[in-house]
Structure formats: C-alpha cells, structure tokens
Design a protein around this motif. Sequence first.
Motif, PDB file in Angstrom:
ATOM      1  N   LEU A 128       0.937  -1.119   0.019  1.00 18.04           N
ATOM      2  CA  LEU A 128       0.088   0.133  -0.088  1.00 18.04           C
ATOM      3  C   LEU A 128       0.818   1.264   0.076  1.00 18.04           C
ATOM      4  CD1 LEU A 128      -2.878   1.583   0.049  1.00 18.04           C
ATOM      5  CD2 LEU A 128      -2.652   0.995   2.899  1.00 18.04           C
ATOM      6  N   VAL A 129       1.985   1.372   0.766  1.00 13.88           N
ATOM      7  CA  VAL A 129       2.860   2.558   0.867  1.00 13.88           C
ATOM      8  C   VAL A 129       3.285   2.650  -0.383  1.00 13.88           C
ATOM      9  CG1 VAL A 129       4.883   3.457   2.014  1.00 13.88           C
ATOM     10  CG2 VAL A 129       3.065   2.380   3.346  1.00 13.88           C
ATOM     11  N   ALA A 130       3.935   1.489  -1.076  1.00 13.88           N
ATOM     12  CA  ALA A 130       4.704   1.694  -2.359  1.00 13.88           C
ATOM     13  C   ALA A 130       3.834   2.251  -3.384  1.00 13.88           C
ATOM     14  CB  ALA A 130       5.175   0.131  -2.697  1.00 13.88           C
ATOM     15  N   LYS A 131       2.540   1.623  -3.308  1.00 15.96           N
ATOM     16  CA  LYS A 131       1.449   2.126  -4.377  1.00 15.96           C
ATOM     17  C   LYS A 131       1.214   3.743  -4.287  1.00 15.96           C
ATOM     18  CE  LYS A 131      -1.058  -1.991  -5.980  1.00 15.96           C
ATOM     19  NZ  LYS A 131      -0.717  -1.619  -7.406  1.00 15.96           N
ATOM     20  N   LEU A 132       1.218   4.229  -2.864  1.00 16.73           N
ATOM     21  CA  LEU A 132       0.914   5.509  -2.614  1.00 16.73           C
ATOM     22  C   LEU A 132       1.832   6.240  -3.193  1.00 16.73           C
ATOM     23  CD1 LEU A 132      -0.896   5.239   0.985  1.00 16.73           C
ATOM     24  CD2 LEU A 132      -1.821   6.043  -1.238  1.00 16.73           C
ATOM     25  N   LYS A 133       3.177   5.945  -2.832  1.00 18.86           N
ATOM     26  CA  LYS A 133       4.361   6.907  -3.189  1.00 18.86           C
ATOM     27  C   LYS A 133       4.509   6.803  -4.575  1.00 18.86           C
ATOM     28  CE  LYS A 133       8.221   6.241  -0.963  1.00 18.86           C
ATOM     29  NZ  LYS A 133       9.302   5.471  -0.090  1.00 18.86           N
ATOM     30  N   ASN A 134       4.420   5.484  -5.441  1.00 18.16           N
ATOM     31  CA  ASN A 134       4.764   5.691  -6.926  1.00 18.16           C
ATOM     32  C   ASN A 134       3.613   5.645  -7.908  1.00 18.16           C
ATOM     33  OD1 ASN A 134       7.379   4.938  -6.088  1.00 18.16           O
ATOM     34  ND2 ASN A 134       6.695   3.020  -5.594  1.00 18.16           N
ATOM     35  N   GLU A 135       2.240   5.383  -7.305  1.00 15.73           N
ATOM     36  CA  GLU A 135       1.257   5.313  -8.319  1.00 15.73           C
ATOM     37  C   GLU A 135       0.260   6.401  -8.015  1.00 15.73           C
ATOM     38  OE1 GLU A 135      -0.373   1.568  -9.148  1.00 15.73           O
ATOM     39  OE2 GLU A 135       1.766   0.491  -8.657  1.00 15.73           O
TER      40      GLU A 135
END
Length: 249
Positions: free
Chosen positions: A238-245
């Motif tokens: 979730l954190v990765a998607k919020l940061k990158n997408e």
Amino acid sequence: MKILVPVKRVVDYNVKVRVKADQTGVETANVKMSMNPFDEIAVEEAVRLKEAGIATEVIAVSCGLLSCQETLRTALAIGADRAILVETDVELQPLAVAKLLAAVFKKESPDLVILGKQAIDDDSNQTGQMLGALLGRPQATFASKVVIEGGAAQVTREVDGGLETIKITLPAIVTTDLRLNEPRYVTLPNIMKAKKKPLENVKPADLGVDVTPRLKTLKVTEPPKRSAGVKVPDVATLVAKLKNEAKVI
C-alpha cells in the motif's frame, strides 16, 4: 425598505446532468428546471424581512429566456411582490448579468440586494461581487445571518477560520449561503395568487447594456470515469503504491 432579489433558472439539482453529443454544453431540452437553490434562500430571506415589517417591497428579477418567467412566478409564490424579466436569448455570463442587475438597481433604487452566492450550473460565484463593484456599494458574501437595523446590515458570514460578523451601510449587496435559512414550501393558493402579481418584461437594449459574450466555450466534456479499486496484500505494498502510483492533486 425595498429589496431586490435576482434569481436564476437552472437544471434542477435532482437531475443528473448530461453533456450534449456535440459537446457544446449540457442538455436542457425536456429536462426539469427550477430556481437556483441559493437564490431560493435569498427570496425566503427577503420575504422574512418583509413579514417582520423591515421591508416594504420585494422585487424578483431574472435574466434570460422567456421561460425564466416560470422561475419568477415561483419567487412571487414564495412572497415577492412583483417581478422583472430581462429577456434575451444570448448566453449570459456573470459580467453581463451583473451589468443588467446594475441597470435594474439604478432604475428601482432598492435599499438591499440579496442573491445566491453562486449558481449550481456554473458555480462561478462572481455575479454578486461584480455587482457590488459596478455599483460601488458595500458587499457581504456567504451570509449565514442577516440583521437589518438603523440603515445598516449586520452580516454573519462563513470564512475558512469559522464565522465573521461585519457591518455594512445600506444600500448594499448580500450573497446567501445555505445556512441562512430553509425556504418554505410553496402552497397551491400562493401559486394561484402569483399569477395575478405584476411581471414586467424588458430587453437588455432597454437598459442600455451590451450582453455580448466575452468568453467562448470550446468544449464541454464529462469528467473521466473513476477507476475500480484494488486490494493489496499488505501495508508495504500500500505504501509503495501511494508513493509511486497515486496521483498528486
């Protein structure tokens, strides 16, 4: 005291707006139309001031097609004494409306102008402020409470930090917010009485106002459809998607 209340005919707030096939605007043919909700609040406030013995006459005014007479009749049914229609088939923009209202103001010499803070069709929130500037009169926007006393209006208005109370001398311009009041239900007897109240029809040329549009609408499109949500297996994903997408608005 005389009060002028501008009202606008818009697509009813319960109707889902559809864009025309040629993308020149929104579909209004065979669509339910009604008075702009913010203007309905303005009419109610003016009528309440009359019922309290503060105002002596309430005048409703609208600018647009002949069909705007229906909206004015609604204002008369709520309690306005008479109405004025500035009839034109030109697509009116906020500045043109403000100029027309300024001309009507000079003709009628009201002590107070109450109108909605914005119309729900374009959400411009410009006409009231432009009218105040054109007339050189004090203005109070987003009013949630209006008290008239001693040739002045004490207006409580909503701002970002809470509530602000200001005092302005009359004649003045006041724009209404949703919390100012709750408009009354229009009864059938009052609708019948409204048919007998005077409704004057004038043209922009009669008021010496040029309503030629200054802005051109290039295209009207529907907002993009919202994409479906997704499930993620864990917090790290979730954190990765919020940061990158995720899109930054």
